[in-house]
Design an enzyme around this catalytic site. Structure first.
Site, PDB file in Angstrom:
ATOM      1  N   LYS A   1     -58.379  39.777   6.851  1.00 55.27           N
ATOM      2  CA  LYS A   1     -59.032  39.634   5.549  1.00 55.27           C
ATOM      3  C   LYS A   1     -58.622  38.394   4.784  1.00 55.27           C
ATOM      4  CE  LYS A   1     -59.902  44.414   4.485  1.00 55.27           C
ATOM      5  NZ  LYS A   1     -58.921  45.458   4.282  1.00 55.27           N
TER       6      LYS A   1
ATOM      7  N   ARG B   1     -39.099  47.854  11.761  1.00 58.87           N
ATOM      8  CA  ARG B   1     -38.903  48.230  10.358  1.00 58.87           C
ATOM      9  C   ARG B   1     -37.968  49.434  10.214  1.00 58.87           C
ATOM     10  NH1 ARG B   1     -44.960  47.339   7.801  1.00 58.87           N
ATOM     11  NH2 ARG B   1     -44.598  45.201   7.144  1.00 58.87           N
TER      12      ARG B   1
ATOM     13  N   GLY C   1     -46.279  42.967   9.690  1.00 60.93           N
ATOM     14  CA  GLY C   1     -46.151  43.977  10.740  1.00 60.93           C
ATOM     15  C   GLY C   1     -46.895  43.597  12.001  1.00 60.93           C
TER      16      GLY C   1
ATOM     17  N   GLY D   1     -47.249  40.333   3.365  1.00 59.23           N
ATOM     18  CA  GLY D   1     -47.703  39.992   2.016  1.00 59.23           C
ATOM     19  C   GLY D   1     -46.533  39.623   1.126  1.00 59.23           C
TER      20      GLY D   1
HETATM   21  P1  AMP Z   1     -54.192  41.647   8.540  1.00 59.06           P
HETATM   22  O1  AMP Z   1     -53.813  43.076   8.291  1.00 59.06           O
HETATM   23  O2  AMP Z   1     -55.101  41.072   7.532  1.00 59.06           O
HETATM   24  O3  AMP Z   1     -52.982  40.773   8.855  1.00 59.06           O
HETATM   25  O4  AMP Z   1     -55.044  41.675   9.888  1.00 59.06           O
HETATM   26  C1  AMP Z   1     -54.532  42.071  11.140  1.00 59.06           C
HETATM   27  C2  AMP Z   1     -55.700  42.503  11.959  1.00 59.06           C
HETATM   28  O5  AMP Z   1     -56.660  41.473  12.033  1.00 59.06           O
HETATM   29  C3  AMP Z   1     -55.361  42.856  13.383  1.00 59.06           C
HETATM   30  O6  AMP Z   1     -55.480  44.248  13.550  1.00 59.06           O
HETATM   31  C4  AMP Z   1     -56.401  42.117  14.207  1.00 59.06           C
HETATM   32  O7  AMP Z   1     -57.004  42.924  15.188  1.00 59.06           O
HETATM   33  C5  AMP Z   1     -57.432  41.719  13.160  1.00 59.06           C
HETATM   34  N1  AMP Z   1     -58.201  40.531  13.540  1.00 59.06           N
HETATM   35  C6  AMP Z   1     -57.732  39.341  13.936  1.00 59.06           C
HETATM   36  N2  AMP Z   1     -58.728  38.502  14.239  1.00 59.06           N
HETATM   37  C7  AMP Z   1     -59.883  39.153  14.039  1.00 59.06           C
HETATM   38  C8  AMP Z   1     -61.262  38.820  14.191  1.00 59.06           C
HETATM   39  N3  AMP Z   1     -61.628  37.622  14.624  1.00 59.06           N
HETATM   40  N4  AMP Z   1     -62.183  39.758  13.875  1.00 59.06           N
HETATM   41  C9  AMP Z   1     -61.777  40.978  13.445  1.00 59.06           C
HETATM   42  N5  AMP Z   1     -60.512  41.347  13.279  1.00 59.06           N
HETATM   43  C10 AMP Z   1     -59.553  40.470  13.571  1.00 59.06           C
END
Ligand code: AMP
Length: 399
Positions: free
Chosen positions: A201, A37, A354, A377
């Site tokens: 999430k 970035r 990211g 996003g």
């Molecule tokens: P996001 O910011 O929503 O794209 O989420 C990215 C994060 O999701 C990363 O830091 C991953 O460590 C986390 N992640 C991926 N799979 C899982 C899981 N099964 N349980 C908890 N966290 C997760």
């Protein structure tokens, strides 16, 4: 869609405020693990410097929630910028306080000032008018080159644009490139078109998922968000990440996919762990049989094989969000395997976000992808066909 072009601005010798997205991932030692970035913003910054401009840069890093928190200081970013630009980058102590205002006003041609983390100020995410005015007062021109936050109506992205007319604002080169790429992708994607969606999430990606459904042929879910869907299907997901208030929405998404004929895939097995830790005991289990108090932290080998088959005939892939907790080696295999399938594809491969860009870069596959977007996003919202709030004020209106 044509955007106000930086090349049409009479920038020579003036002060320019550039909103960048320097929200880079950091490792456990506080080192920048992927500076894509920052590197992506260099073209616009150098262009302004070549016009003998005084350059004021602004960005957020993490979520300090409107309070000063040194954990989120932009000091490491200033250092990296200094290396990349090969010139001094001064970091202000605050955002619109005495120090920033003094340094901005004293800034000379060819000098670069980086404001402290813009989210130290609560006015940023609230799109506060007074805060936007203060930011705008620092410069004669405004450039948005922060694609990654252009889907947010924040002060330095949206509010500030109201203080500049069309001769004094524009999209930077990075923003232009991202908008053009996704514009083409959405108009005419070569089919089959698959979206691989992971990450932690559901809440952040729920609306995007619903709106994406009419545009794609297949959706492959992974990461923490899978468990909300699996729980809704009646499976025992143990202590996996679940957003209980979104179970009904998860059902809506699955229903809508069925109605539209979109193939919707969920993990069939997972790597489950007793604790959220690298040294935790872990085992492979079917997605229907996660033991109580255990959590699924990666997709399992059966899912990897299934997803490989599903991706076999795909001509366009959009990947947003890791398949597991890729930061811990033990739970990174699913993401790594999927990264290889995507990279090997002869179709158009697009990586957004990211974390996903970080993981692809960590295993050296970044050069193999067609396009790595700096916005997760933001790219999802573009594909939904939305006009981003940070982009709207920069669209050239047809006469
Ligand atoms: P996001 O910011 O929503 O794209 O989420 C990215 C994060 O999701 C990363 O830091 C991953 O460590 C986390 N992640 C991926 N799979 C899982 C899981 N099964 N349980 C908890 N966290 C997760």
């Amino acid at each position: 869609m044509e955007l106000l072009n930086i090349k049409n601005l009479k920038l020579a010798g003036k002060k320019v405020f550039i909103r960048c997205d320097f929200n880079v991932p950091m490792d456990e030692f506080g080192n920048i693990s992927d500076d894509r970035r920052i590197r992506s913003a260099i073209a616009t910054i150098n262009y302004c410097l070549d016009q003998e401009c005084a350059v004021i840069l602004a960005s957020h890093l993490g979520r300090p929630d409107g309070e000063i928190d040194t954990k989120y200081t932009l000091a490491p970013i200033a250092l990296r910028l200094q290396q990349l630009l090969k010139r001094e980058v001064v970091l202000s102590e605050d955002v619109v306080g005495e120090d920033a205002m003094k340094k901005a006003s004293a800034l000379q041609s060819n000098e670069v000032l980086l404001l402290e983390n813009i989210r130290y100020e609560a006015g940023e995410t609230k799109n506060n008018e007074e805060f936007s005015r203060k930011l705008a007062s620092m410069a004669e021109f405004y450039i948005n080159d922060a694609f990654g936050v252009s889907h947010r109506a924040h002060a330095s992205v949206e509010g500030i644009t109201h203080f500049f007319d069309n001769e004094h604002k524009a999209a930077g080169f990075l923003l232009q490139k991202e908008i053009q790429f996704f514009g083409k992708l959405i108009q005419n994607p070569v089919r089959p078109f698959a979206a691989i969606v992971g990450g932690s999430k559901v809440s952040g990606k729920l609306e995007a998922l619903i709106n994406l459904l009419p545009k794609v042929d297949k959706v492959l879910i992974g990461g923490g968000m899978a468990f909300t869907f699996l729980k809704q299907m009646g499976y025992n997901v143990g202590a996996s990440l679940v957003e209980d208030d979104l179970l009904e929405e998860a059902q809506n998404i699955m229903d809508k996919a069925r109605k539209l004929g979109v193939k919707f895939y969920l993990p069939i097995d997972v790597v489950a762990a007793e604790r959220f830790a690298e040294d935790s005991v872990s085992k492979l289990v079917s997605a229907q049989e996660i033991p109580d108090n255990w959590m699924g932290l990666d997709i399992g080998p059966a899912t990897v094989r299934l997803y490989r088959e599903v991706l076999n005939d795909v001509q366009t892939v959009l990947w947003n969000g890791p398949m597991g907790v890729y930061e811990m080696e033990k739970f990174s295999r699913g993401s790594n395997k999927i990264a290889h399938f995507v990279a090997d594809s002869y179709g158009t491969t697009v990586v957004g976000g990211g974390d996903t860009a970080d993981l692809v870069q960590r295993i050296g596959l970044d050069e193999e992808m067609t396009f790595i977007s700096t916005g997760g996003g933001a790219s999802l919202e573009l594909l939904e066909g939305k006009i981003l709030p940070g982009v709207l004020p920069l669209i050239v209106k047809e006469a």
